[in-house]
Design a protein around this motif. Structure first.
Motif, PDB file in Angstrom:
ATOM      1  N   MET A 115       6.600 -18.659  -1.150  1.00 14.49           N
ATOM      2  CA  MET A 115       4.827 -18.407  -1.414  1.00 14.49           C
ATOM      3  C   MET A 115       4.697 -16.781  -1.436  1.00 14.49           C
ATOM      4  O   MET A 115       5.134 -15.969  -0.599  1.00 14.49           O
ATOM      5  N   GLU A 116       3.933 -16.315  -2.383  1.00 14.99           N
ATOM      6  CA  GLU A 116       3.891 -14.935  -2.397  1.00 14.99           C
ATOM      7  C   GLU A 116       2.815 -14.289  -1.279  1.00 14.99           C
ATOM      8  O   GLU A 116       1.869 -14.959  -0.991  1.00 14.99           O
ATOM      9  N   ILE A 117       3.000 -13.162  -0.814  1.00 17.53           N
ATOM     10  CA  ILE A 117       2.463 -12.586   0.562  1.00 17.53           C
ATOM     11  C   ILE A 117       1.877 -11.305  -0.102  1.00 17.53           C
ATOM     12  O   ILE A 117       2.269 -10.366  -0.491  1.00 17.53           O
ATOM     13  N   ALA A 118       0.410 -11.174   0.206  1.00 18.17           N
ATOM     14  CA  ALA A 118      -0.584 -10.120  -0.482  1.00 18.17           C
ATOM     15  C   ALA A 118      -0.587  -9.288   0.479  1.00 18.17           C
ATOM     16  O   ALA A 118      -1.021  -9.627   1.831  1.00 18.17           O
ATOM     17  N   ILE A 119      -0.084  -7.929   0.389  1.00 22.13           N
ATOM     18  CA  ILE A 119      -0.518  -6.860   1.413  1.00 22.13           C
ATOM     19  C   ILE A 119      -1.121  -5.824   0.768  1.00 22.13           C
ATOM     20  O   ILE A 119      -1.011  -5.347  -0.457  1.00 22.13           O
ATOM     21  N   LEU A 120      -2.298  -5.345   1.351  1.00 25.25           N
ATOM     22  CA  LEU A 120      -3.080  -4.180   1.053  1.00 25.25           C
ATOM     23  C   LEU A 120      -2.645  -2.777   1.366  1.00 25.25           C
ATOM     24  O   LEU A 120      -2.807  -2.972   2.904  1.00 25.25           O
ATOM     25  N   LEU A 121      -1.902  -2.120   1.029  1.00 25.36           N
ATOM     26  CA  LEU A 121      -1.638  -0.739   1.530  1.00 25.36           C
ATOM     27  C   LEU A 121      -2.564   0.362   1.026  1.00 25.36           C
ATOM     28  O   LEU A 121      -3.023   0.560  -0.035  1.00 25.36           O
ATOM     29  N   VAL A 122      -3.304   0.937   2.181  1.00 23.58           N
ATOM     30  CA  VAL A 122      -4.336   1.843   2.042  1.00 23.58           C
ATOM     31  C   VAL A 122      -3.685   3.214   2.292  1.00 23.58           C
ATOM     32  O   VAL A 122      -3.430   3.641   3.348  1.00 23.58           O
ATOM     33  N   GLU A 123      -3.292   3.956   1.284  1.00 17.68           N
ATOM     34  CA  GLU A 123      -2.577   5.008   1.324  1.00 17.68           C
ATOM     35  C   GLU A 123      -2.897   6.004   0.071  1.00 17.68           C
ATOM     36  O   GLU A 123      -2.826   5.489  -0.905  1.00 17.68           O
ATOM     37  N   ASP A 124      -3.119   7.312   0.287  1.00 16.35           N
ATOM     38  CA  ASP A 124      -3.303   8.283  -0.633  1.00 16.35           C
ATOM     39  C   ASP A 124      -2.201   9.318  -1.005  1.00 16.35           C
ATOM     40  O   ASP A 124      -2.365   9.836  -2.129  1.00 16.35           O
ATOM     41  N   SER A 125      -1.070   8.990  -0.335  1.00 17.25           N
ATOM     42  CA  SER A 125       0.180   9.808  -0.897  1.00 17.25           C
ATOM     43  C   SER A 125       0.916   8.887  -1.902  1.00 17.25           C
ATOM     44  O   SER A 125       1.594   7.843  -1.423  1.00 17.25           O
ATOM     45  N   PRO A 126       0.806   9.511  -3.027  1.00 20.75           N
ATOM     46  CA  PRO A 126       1.786   8.935  -3.990  1.00 20.75           C
ATOM     47  C   PRO A 126       3.138   8.403  -3.691  1.00 20.75           C
ATOM     48  O   PRO A 126       4.031   7.407  -3.945  1.00 20.75           O
ATOM     49  N   GLY A 127       3.803   9.545  -2.763  1.00 21.90           N
ATOM     50  CA  GLY A 127       5.176   9.384  -2.469  1.00 21.90           C
ATOM     51  C   GLY A 127       5.417   8.089  -1.584  1.00 21.90           C
ATOM     52  O   GLY A 127       6.423   7.713  -1.392  1.00 21.90           O
ATOM     53  N   ASP A 128       4.504   8.214  -0.272  1.00 20.69           N
ATOM     54  CA  ASP A 128       4.475   7.269   0.705  1.00 20.69           C
ATOM     55  C   ASP A 128       4.382   5.677  -0.084  1.00 20.69           C
ATOM     56  O   ASP A 128       4.788   4.763   0.341  1.00 20.69           O
ATOM     57  N   VAL A 129       3.557   5.741  -1.253  1.00 18.56           N
ATOM     58  CA  VAL A 129       2.981   4.468  -1.715  1.00 18.56           C
ATOM     59  C   VAL A 129       4.390   4.017  -2.490  1.00 18.56           C
ATOM     60  O   VAL A 129       4.908   2.885  -2.500  1.00 18.56           O
ATOM     61  N   ARG A 130       5.132   5.027  -3.202  1.00 13.57           N
ATOM     62  CA  ARG A 130       6.438   4.838  -3.799  1.00 13.57           C
ATOM     63  C   ARG A 130       7.583   4.066  -2.928  1.00 13.57           C
ATOM     64  O   ARG A 130       8.290   3.053  -3.155  1.00 13.57           O
ATOM     65  N   LEU A 131       7.681   5.098  -1.671  1.00 12.53           N
ATOM     66  CA  LEU A 131       8.637   4.274  -0.656  1.00 12.53           C
ATOM     67  C   LEU A 131       8.207   3.284  -0.082  1.00 12.53           C
ATOM     68  O   LEU A 131       9.217   2.409   0.206  1.00 12.53           O
ATOM     69  N   THR A 132       7.047   2.832   0.137  1.00 18.79           N
ATOM     70  CA  THR A 132       6.666   1.567   0.834  1.00 18.79           C
ATOM     71  C   THR A 132       7.130   0.554  -0.303  1.00 18.79           C
ATOM     72  O   THR A 132       7.490  -0.716   0.075  1.00 18.79           O
ATOM     73  N   GLN A 133       6.561   0.657  -1.374  1.00 22.56           N
ATOM     74  CA  GLN A 133       6.905  -0.280  -2.608  1.00 22.56           C
ATOM     75  C   GLN A 133       8.448  -0.790  -2.572  1.00 22.56           C
ATOM     76  O   GLN A 133       8.842  -1.743  -2.789  1.00 22.56           O
ATOM     77  N   GLU A 134       9.272   0.481  -2.744  1.00 25.07           N
ATOM     78  CA  GLU A 134      10.821   0.243  -2.734  1.00 25.07           C
ATOM     79  C   GLU A 134      11.263  -0.399  -1.417  1.00 25.07           C
ATOM     80  O   GLU A 134      11.905  -1.280  -1.652  1.00 25.07           O
ATOM     81  N   ALA A 135      10.643  -0.097  -0.537  1.00 25.54           N
ATOM     82  CA  ALA A 135      11.447  -0.581   0.914  1.00 25.54           C
ATOM     83  C   ALA A 135      10.856  -2.142   0.808  1.00 25.54           C
ATOM     84  O   ALA A 135      11.644  -2.966   1.289  1.00 25.54           O
ATOM     85  N   PHE A 136       9.627  -2.542   0.475  1.00 23.99           N
ATOM     86  CA  PHE A 136       9.173  -4.044   0.718  1.00 23.99           C
ATOM     87  C   PHE A 136       9.966  -4.666  -0.130  1.00 23.99           C
ATOM     88  O   PHE A 136      10.362  -5.990  -0.201  1.00 23.99           O
ATOM     89  N   ARG A 137      10.251  -4.252  -1.636  1.00 26.14           N
ATOM     90  CA  ARG A 137      11.152  -4.843  -2.631  1.00 26.14           C
ATOM     91  C   ARG A 137      12.420  -5.266  -2.244  1.00 26.14           C
ATOM     92  O   ARG A 137      13.044  -6.244  -2.550  1.00 26.14           O
ATOM     93  N   GLU A 138      13.024  -4.275  -1.320  1.00 30.86           N
ATOM     94  CA  GLU A 138      14.350  -4.759  -0.676  1.00 30.86           C
ATOM     95  C   GLU A 138      14.249  -5.467   0.288  1.00 30.86           C
ATOM     96  O   GLU A 138      15.044  -6.478   0.794  1.00 30.86           O
ATOM     97  N   ALA A 139      13.240  -5.397   1.063  1.00 31.55           N
ATOM     98  CA  ALA A 139      13.013  -6.218   2.524  1.00 31.55           C
ATOM     99  C   ALA A 139      12.578  -7.815   2.046  1.00 31.55           C
ATOM    100  O   ALA A 139      12.933  -8.785   2.788  1.00 31.55           O
ATOM    101  N   ASN A 140      11.788  -7.979   0.976  1.00 31.14           N
ATOM    102  CA  ASN A 140      11.164  -9.307   0.965  1.00 31.14           C
ATOM    103  C   ASN A 140      10.459  -9.150  -0.588  1.00 31.14           C
ATOM    104  O   ASN A 140       9.507  -8.804  -0.592  1.00 31.14           O
ATOM    105  N   MET A 141      11.053 -10.173  -1.504  1.00 33.01           N
ATOM    106  CA  MET A 141      10.578 -10.186  -2.698  1.00 33.01           C
ATOM    107  C   MET A 141       9.463 -10.852  -3.035  1.00 33.01           C
ATOM    108  O   MET A 141       8.772 -10.839  -4.028  1.00 33.01           O
ATOM    109  N   ASP A 142       9.020 -11.557  -1.931  1.00 33.97           N
ATOM    110  CA  ASP A 142       7.694 -12.356  -1.903  1.00 33.97           C
ATOM    111  C   ASP A 142       6.572 -11.629  -1.671  1.00 33.97           C
ATOM    112  O   ASP A 142       5.394 -11.916  -1.962  1.00 33.97           O
TER     113      ASP A 142
END
Length: 154
Positions: free
Chosen positions: A1-28
């Motif tokens: 089941m898909e898990i929706a997370i709202l990331l409230v972040e203004d740093s494009p670098g931190d957004v990208r890092l968070t996206q990549e880290a979740f992609r590796e940690a949990n594909m859902d």
């Protein structure tokens, strides 16, 4: 089941890092991003361009945001009966005791400091996934909407 997370972040670098880290940690995980506090509240209230936004299962909230800072967003979330049940995790660079105290005073569910090293950041996201999305029991989405909640005797 898909898990929706709202990331409230203004740093494009931190957004990208968070996206990549979740992609590796949990594909859902489906990560939705708001780049400021005003956009975060519009997303949560399904206003304007966010009319079809999903209700997030969890919010990752930075404190230092443009337009409306994270403390104001946290206060608004926890004051809103339809939003206050969403686990809200502060994820920020601040280690200031005043920020930690104020966040918990405003009913943050957790306060985490962002590490500056890439591996440490990826490890933190992995631990967020393991604890908040695997171990913890979160309210079911359909039960957390309002009128279908069980009555609590007073």
């Amino acid at each position: 089941m898909e898990i929706a997370i709202l990331l409230v972040e203004d740093s494009p670098g931190d957004v990208r890092l968070t996206q990549e880290a979740f992609r590796e940690a949990n594909m859902d995980v489906r990560l939705h991003v708001a780049v400021d506090g005003v956009a975060a509240m519009a997303f949560l209230r399904r206003e304007g361009d966010y009319h079809h936004a999903p209700r997030p299962d969890m919010i990752l909230l930075d404190l230092n945001l443009p337009k409306m800072d994270g403390r104001e967003v946290l206060a608004a979330i926890k004051a809103d009966a339809s939003l206050k049940m969403i686990p809200t995790v502060i994820l920020t660079t601040s280690d200031a005791e005043a920020d930690i105290f104020r966040s918990y005073e405003l009913q943050a569910n957790c306060y985490l400091s962002k590490p500056v090293e890439l591996e440490a950041f990826e490890s933190l996201v992995s631990r967020i996934n393991e604890f908040w999305l695997t171990t913890v029991k979160l309210p079911q989405r359909q039960k957390a909407v309002g009128s279908d909640l069980p009555a609590i005797a007073g």
